[in-house]
Design a protein around this motif. Structure first.
Motif, mmCIF file in Angstrom:
data_model
loop_
_atom_site.group_PDB
_atom_site.id
_atom_site.type_symbol
_atom_site.label_atom_id
_atom_site.label_comp_id
_atom_site.label_asym_id
_atom_site.label_seq_id
_atom_site.Cartn_x
_atom_site.Cartn_y
_atom_site.Cartn_z
ATOM 1 N N ASN A 74 0.835 -1.209 0.000
ATOM 2 C CA ASN A 74 0.000 0.000 0.000
ATOM 3 C C ASN A 74 0.865 1.254 0.000
ATOM 4 O O ASN A 74 0.390 2.360 0.238
ATOM 5 C CB ASN A 74 -0.950 0.011 1.196
ATOM 6 C CG ASN A 74 -0.218 0.051 2.530
ATOM 7 O OD1 ASN A 74 1.004 0.205 2.582
ATOM 8 N ND2 ASN A 74 -0.954 -0.081 3.613
ATOM 9 N N GLY A 75 2.159 1.036 -0.281
ATOM 10 C CA GLY A 75 3.102 2.144 -0.302
ATOM 11 C C GLY A 75 3.852 2.312 1.000
ATOM 12 O O GLY A 75 4.861 3.021 1.058
ATOM 13 N N THR A 76 3.375 1.617 2.046
ATOM 14 C CA THR A 76 4.015 1.723 3.358
ATOM 15 C C THR A 76 4.416 0.358 3.907
ATOM 16 O O THR A 76 5.542 0.166 4.367
ATOM 17 C CB THR A 76 3.075 2.415 4.369
ATOM 18 O OG1 THR A 76 2.689 3.694 3.848
ATOM 19 C CG2 THR A 76 3.761 2.597 5.714
ATOM 20 N N VAL A 77 3.476 -0.606 3.857
ATOM 21 C CA VAL A 77 3.746 -1.949 4.379
ATOM 22 C C VAL A 77 3.236 -2.998 3.394
ATOM 23 O O VAL A 77 2.380 -2.724 2.547
ATOM 24 C CB VAL A 77 3.059 -2.176 5.747
ATOM 25 C CG1 VAL A 77 3.633 -1.240 6.797
ATOM 26 C CG2 VAL A 77 1.552 -2.018 5.640
ATOM 27 N N TRP A 78 3.783 -4.233 3.515
ATOM 28 C CA TRP A 78 3.270 -5.375 2.767
ATOM 29 C C TRP A 78 2.126 -5.986 3.570
ATOM 30 O O TRP A 78 2.276 -6.277 4.759
ATOM 31 C CB TRP A 78 4.354 -6.428 2.558
ATOM 32 C CG TRP A 78 5.444 -6.015 1.605
ATOM 33 C CD1 TRP A 78 6.714 -5.637 1.908
ATOM 34 C CD2 TRP A 78 5.346 -5.972 0.175
ATOM 35 N NE1 TRP A 78 7.420 -5.351 0.767
ATOM 36 C CE2 TRP A 78 6.611 -5.558 -0.312
ATOM 37 C CE3 TRP A 78 4.322 -6.250 -0.736
ATOM 38 C CZ2 TRP A 78 6.874 -5.408 -1.671
ATOM 39 C CZ3 TRP A 78 4.572 -6.108 -2.086
ATOM 40 C CH2 TRP A 78 5.834 -5.686 -2.554
ATOM 41 N N THR A 79 0.991 -6.184 2.929
ATOM 42 C CA THR A 79 -0.183 -6.749 3.585
ATOM 43 C C THR A 79 -0.577 -8.045 2.894
ATOM 44 O O THR A 79 -0.758 -8.073 1.675
ATOM 45 C CB THR A 79 -1.369 -5.762 3.544
ATOM 46 O OG1 THR A 79 -0.983 -4.538 4.179
ATOM 47 C CG2 THR A 79 -2.576 -6.349 4.265
ATOM 48 N N ALA A 80 -0.706 -9.125 3.672
ATOM 49 C CA ALA A 80 -1.047 -10.426 3.092
ATOM 50 C C ALA A 80 -2.484 -10.427 2.601
ATOM 51 O O ALA A 80 -3.397 -9.936 3.285
ATOM 52 C CB ALA A 80 -0.846 -11.530 4.123
ATOM 53 N N LEU A 81 -2.681 -10.984 1.401
ATOM 54 C CA LEU A 81 -4.027 -11.163 0.884
ATOM 55 C C LEU A 81 -4.692 -12.332 1.594
ATOM 56 O O LEU A 81 -4.040 -13.324 1.950
ATOM 57 C CB LEU A 81 -3.988 -11.450 -0.625
ATOM 58 C CG LEU A 81 -3.493 -10.303 -1.525
ATOM 59 C CD1 LEU A 81 -3.297 -10.806 -2.950
ATOM 60 C CD2 LEU A 81 -4.491 -9.162 -1.514
ATOM 61 N N ALA A 82 -5.981 -12.231 1.811
ATOM 62 C CA ALA A 82 -6.709 -13.321 2.460
ATOM 63 C C ALA A 82 -6.605 -14.574 1.608
ATOM 64 O O ALA A 82 -6.771 -14.539 0.394
ATOM 65 C CB ALA A 82 -8.172 -12.928 2.652
ATOM 66 N N HIS A 83 -6.312 -15.691 2.246
ATOM 67 C CA HIS A 83 -6.188 -16.946 1.519
ATOM 68 C C HIS A 83 -6.376 -18.105 2.482
ATOM 69 O O HIS A 83 -6.354 -17.942 3.694
ATOM 70 C CB HIS A 83 -4.803 -17.065 0.867
ATOM 71 C CG HIS A 83 -3.717 -17.400 1.828
ATOM 72 N ND1 HIS A 83 -3.322 -16.540 2.837
ATOM 73 C CD2 HIS A 83 -2.962 -18.513 1.978
ATOM 74 C CE1 HIS A 83 -2.373 -17.097 3.545
ATOM 75 N NE2 HIS A 83 -2.129 -18.295 3.057
#
Length: 270
Positions: free
Chosen positions: A112-121
């Motif tokens: 998101n430009g700041t942190v890596w966020t895991a996609l729901a899976h």
């Protein structure tokens, strides 16, 4: 001279406007059209499966000559997976909208430009259910891995039935249960056995052994069946291995019972 120059400019301008580049094809159908196998047949959509095309709008298609998006990989061949690898870039360096694959947790993350966020899976958990009717022999006083299993269930295909080695597909908590039965035979006086569940890891944090002991103190001598079980909970990292072992010290060599239901192994990842 001016007339010739004017004609040349007109002709050159026409080439710039209408020129198309084709590789492996005489009549390209886009600004850049590559026919990988040189097998394209106009109007036969399946013949474009190996083509790459860039249109005048700047869209690029792999497997299609009519891409509808900036990158379109939808082809009749249906080999349309999009490969995404891992990266050591920070989320801010990769910029918002970037994707990466995380091999340890087996998921995709977006920036998101700041942190890596895991996609729901929901990746399938490891689950192994196996039986053993191999009549494997165990020398008295020697520890050995139980091998030559028959798999009933192996959700992620990471249990080697021949060697008896399980490999964790992802980091997490694993519950292991092992039962065994030996063929009937004489039990020595003051004898014992150990069942062991152990990991084979380079990490000291997850390199563990669970032992369960059965003993036959005093005077024995009767022919009898020896059976036992062992279970444990392990915190494993991806790639850690699990084996189940038997170390019997009952006086003579023993073999597993040939009844498959008497010797079993289950491994479940939470």
């Amino acid at each position: 001279m001016k007339k010739k120059l004017t004609i040349a400019l007109i002709m050159g301008g026409g080439l710039l406007i209408k020129s198309q580049v084709g590789i492996n094809m005489a009549k390209p159908e886009a600004i850049l059209h590559v026919d990988g196998q040189k097998n394209t047949i106009p109007a036969v959509s399946s013949s474009y499966d190996d083509d790459v095309a860039i249109t005048s709008s700047g869209n690029m298609g792999a497997g299609t000559k009519l891409p509808k998006t900036r990158l379109d990989i939808r082809s009749d061949e249906h080999l349309n997976a999009l490969g995404i690898g891992g990266t050591s870039q920070t989320a801010s360096a990769a910029k918002a909208g970037a994707l990466r694959y995380n091999s340890g947790t087996q998921d995709l993350s977006y920036s998101n430009g700041t942190v890596w966020t895991a996609l729901a899976h929901k990746a399938p958990n490891d689950f192994v259910d196996a039986e053993n009717s191999s009549a494997q022999s165990f020398t008295s006083g020697t520890q050995a891995v139980v091998t030559n299993w028959t798999k009933k269930t192996d959700v992620n295909g990471n249990f080697n039935a021949t060697t008896g080695t399980f490999v964790a597909s992802k980091t997490g908590v694993y519950i292991v249960a092992f039962t065994f039965s030996l063929a009937s035979g004489t039990i020595a006086n003051d004898s014992r056995y150990e069942t062991l569940i152990q990991t084979n890891s380079t990490s000291s944090a997850t390199n563990k052994v669970f032992k369960c002991v059965g003993s036959y103190p005093g005077t024995n001598g009767l022919s009898s069946r020896v059976a036992g079980n062992c279970s444990g909970i392990f915190n494993l990292i991806q790639g850690d291995q699990i084996t189940v072992n038997l170390n019997q010290a009952l006086g003579t060599a023993k073999t597993l019972d040939t009844d498959a239901s008497m010797t079993s192994l289950s491994i479940f990842g939470l």
